[in-house]
Design an enzyme around this catalytic site. Structure first.
Site, PDB file in Angstrom:
ATOM      1  N   GLU A 153       0.412  12.026  -6.314  1.00 35.63           N
ATOM      2  CA  GLU A 153      -0.061  10.633  -6.369  1.00 35.63           C
ATOM      3  C   GLU A 153       0.257  10.002  -7.717  1.00 35.63           C
ATOM      4  OE1 GLU A 153      -0.368   9.726  -3.526  1.00 35.63           O
ATOM      5  OE2 GLU A 153      -2.459   9.214  -3.163  1.00 35.63           O
ATOM      6  N   THR A 212       1.589   0.678  -4.693  1.00 33.81           N
ATOM      7  CA  THR A 212       0.253   0.896  -5.258  1.00 33.81           C
ATOM      8  C   THR A 212       0.229   0.521  -6.739  1.00 33.81           C
ATOM      9  OG1 THR A 212      -0.237   2.586  -3.637  1.00 33.81           O
ATOM     10  CG2 THR A 212      -1.526   2.655  -5.652  1.00 33.81           C
TER      11      THR A 212
HETATM   12  N1  HSE Z   1      -7.660   3.910  -4.740  1.00 34.57           N
HETATM   13  C1  HSE Z   1      -6.253   3.650  -4.708  1.00 34.57           C
HETATM   14  C2  HSE Z   1      -6.024   2.178  -5.021  1.00 34.57           C
HETATM   15  C3  HSE Z   1      -5.717   3.994  -3.355  1.00 34.57           C
HETATM   16  O1  HSE Z   1      -6.725   1.360  -4.438  1.00 34.57           O
HETATM   17  O2  HSE Z   1      -5.173   1.861  -5.840  1.00 34.57           O
HETATM   18  C4  HSE Z   1      -4.243   3.790  -3.199  1.00 34.57           C
HETATM   19  O3  HSE Z   1      -3.884   4.144  -1.885  1.00 34.57           O
END
Ligand code: HSE
Length: 320
Positions: free
Chosen positions: A130, A183
Site C-alpha cells: 500500500e 489514492t
Molecule cells: N484510508 C485510505 C484513504 C483508503 O482514504 O486514503 C484508500 O483506499
C-alpha cells in the site's frame, strides 16, 4: 504445497467515519492470483492479466509486499516464488485494488511456507504494498482483505487490528463511475488539521457504528454512517456524488459515502433485496447523465481471502 490459487477480494475502506482505520471485505468482486514455488530465489511477477501494471518486483505492490514477508523469515529458504495476477479490480477505483494484490501475495506465500506468520504480521507486510501504491502504509483495505468482515485498526504503532462482528443481513452496494482517482491524489486534497468540534462528531459516529454493528442495531448503524471530515473535501473529485448518495438513501440504504479514496461510492443496506434496489437507484443517476459505471452488490465477506481449488480454472476464466 507447491502452488496455490486464491481469490483476493475487493474491500471498502473508511466506511464514512473511520478514515484509515475502518474497512470491510466484499464477496462478489475480487482478483485471482496463482503463486508457486520456483527454484530461483526472490519474487518474480510472471503474469498480469486484465490490467496494465508493472512487472518489476520492486514496482509491483504484490512484489513489494511479498519481499517484506521474505525479509522477515528467520530460516534460510533455497527457493523463491512466482506470482500470476488476474485482475478484476480496476486500479484507482476505490475498492482496494492494490490491497487485494498486496494481501493476496503475502497470504499465498505464507500458505506455501506452512504459515509461519500471524494475520497481524501479514497485515504489516501487505501495508508495504500500500505504501508503494499511495505513499501511505494504511491498513484499512489490507486488514479486511486478510481477516474478512469489518476490521478496525486500533493502533498503527504498534499495529493492532480488531475484527468487528457485523449483522449477517448487512449488504454493501458499491458503484464505480468509470474514472480513475489515485489514492495519493485523493489524500493530497485533505487538510492536515481537524477542528475539535469535527473530531467530537466523528468519534461519536465511529463509536456508534461499531456498537451498531456488534448489536445489529440498523438504526444506529444508519445514524452513524456520516463523515464529518473527509467526504466534504473529497466528494468534489467524484461525478454526481451528492445525487448518487441521496438516491441511495432515498431508495432505502442505511447510509452511503465514498468507498476508500473514491471514486466508487458505497451504500450499506439491510438485506439483499434492499441492496439491489439501492444499486438500481444509484445506477440511474449515472445512466441519466451518460456516465459509464460498474455496480456490485455483496454480502459482507466474513472469510477474506480464500483458497480456490482448481488452478487451471483461473487461467480459463480470466483468459490467457
Ligand atoms: N484510508 C485510505 C484513504 C483508503 O482514504 O486514503 C484508500 O483506499
Amino acid at each position: 504445497m507447491e502452488e496455490i490459487r486464491i481469490f483476493a477480494p475487493a474491500t471498502i475502506a473508511n466506511v464514512s467515519c473511520g478514515f484509515d482505520i475502518l474497512g470491510l471485505c466484499l464477496d462478489t468482486v475480487g482478483d485471482e492470483m496463482v503463486v508457486r514455488k520456483v527454484k530461483e530465489k526472490g519474487i518474480k511477477i510472471t503474469k498480469i492479466i486484465g490490467q496494465d501494471l508493472p512487472f518489476e518486483t520492486l514496482n509491483n505492490v504484490a512484489g513489494v509486499a511479498g519481499l517484506a514477508l521474505l525479509e522477515n523469515i528467520d530460516i534460510d529458504i533455497d527457493f523463491g516464488f512466482e506470482i500470476e495476477i488476474y485482475k478484476n479490480i480496476k486500479p484507482g477505483s476505490g475498492i482496494g485494488s492494490s490491497a487485494a494484490s498486496s494481501a493476496g501475495a503475502v497470504f499465498a506465500i505464507n500458505e506455501l511456507l506452512g504459515k509461519p506468520f500471524s494475520a497481524n504480521e501479514l497485515i504489516f507486510f501487505a501495508m508495504q504494498g500500500e505504501k508503494l501504491a499511495s505513499g501511505s502504509a494504511h491498513a484499512d483495505n489490507v486488514a479486511p482483505a486478510l481477516l474478512g468482515g469489518f476490521t478496525l485498526v486500533r493502533s498503527y504503532d504498534p499495529l493492532e487490528v480488531i475484527k468487528i462482528d457485523s449483522p449477517s443481513e448487512l449488504y454493501a452496494t458499491v458503484i464505480h463511475p468509470q474514472i480513475e482517482v489515485k489514492t495519493a491524489d485523493a489524500r493530497s486534497v485533505l487538510k492536515q488539521q481537524v477542528s475539535l468540534n469535527k473530531m467530537v462528531v466523528q468519534m461519536g459516529n465511529l463509536g456508534g457504528l461499531i456498537s451498531g454493528l456488534y448489536t445489529s442495531n440498523y438504526d444506529l448503524i444508519s445514524r452513524s454512517l456520516h463523515d464529518e471530515i473527509i467526504e466534504p473535501d473529497r466528494s468534489i473529485l467524484i461525478p454526481e456524488f451528492n445525487e448518487v448518495k441521496t438516491s441511495a438513501i432515498a431508495a432505502g440504504a442505511l447510509g452511503a459515502g465514498i468507498s476508500g479514496s473514491g471514486p466508487s461510492i458505497f451504500a450499506l443496506c439491510k438485506g439483499e433485496a434492499s441492496a439491489q434496489k439501492v444499486a438500481e437507484a444509484m445506477s440511474l443517476v449515472y445512466k441519466n447523465v451518460g456516465i459509464d459505471y460498474d455496480v456490485h452488490v455483496s454480502k459482507i465477506n466474513q472469510q477474506g481471502i480464500r483458497i480456490l481449488k482448481d488452478i487451471k480454472k483461473t487461467i480459463e476464466n480470466i483468459g490467457d
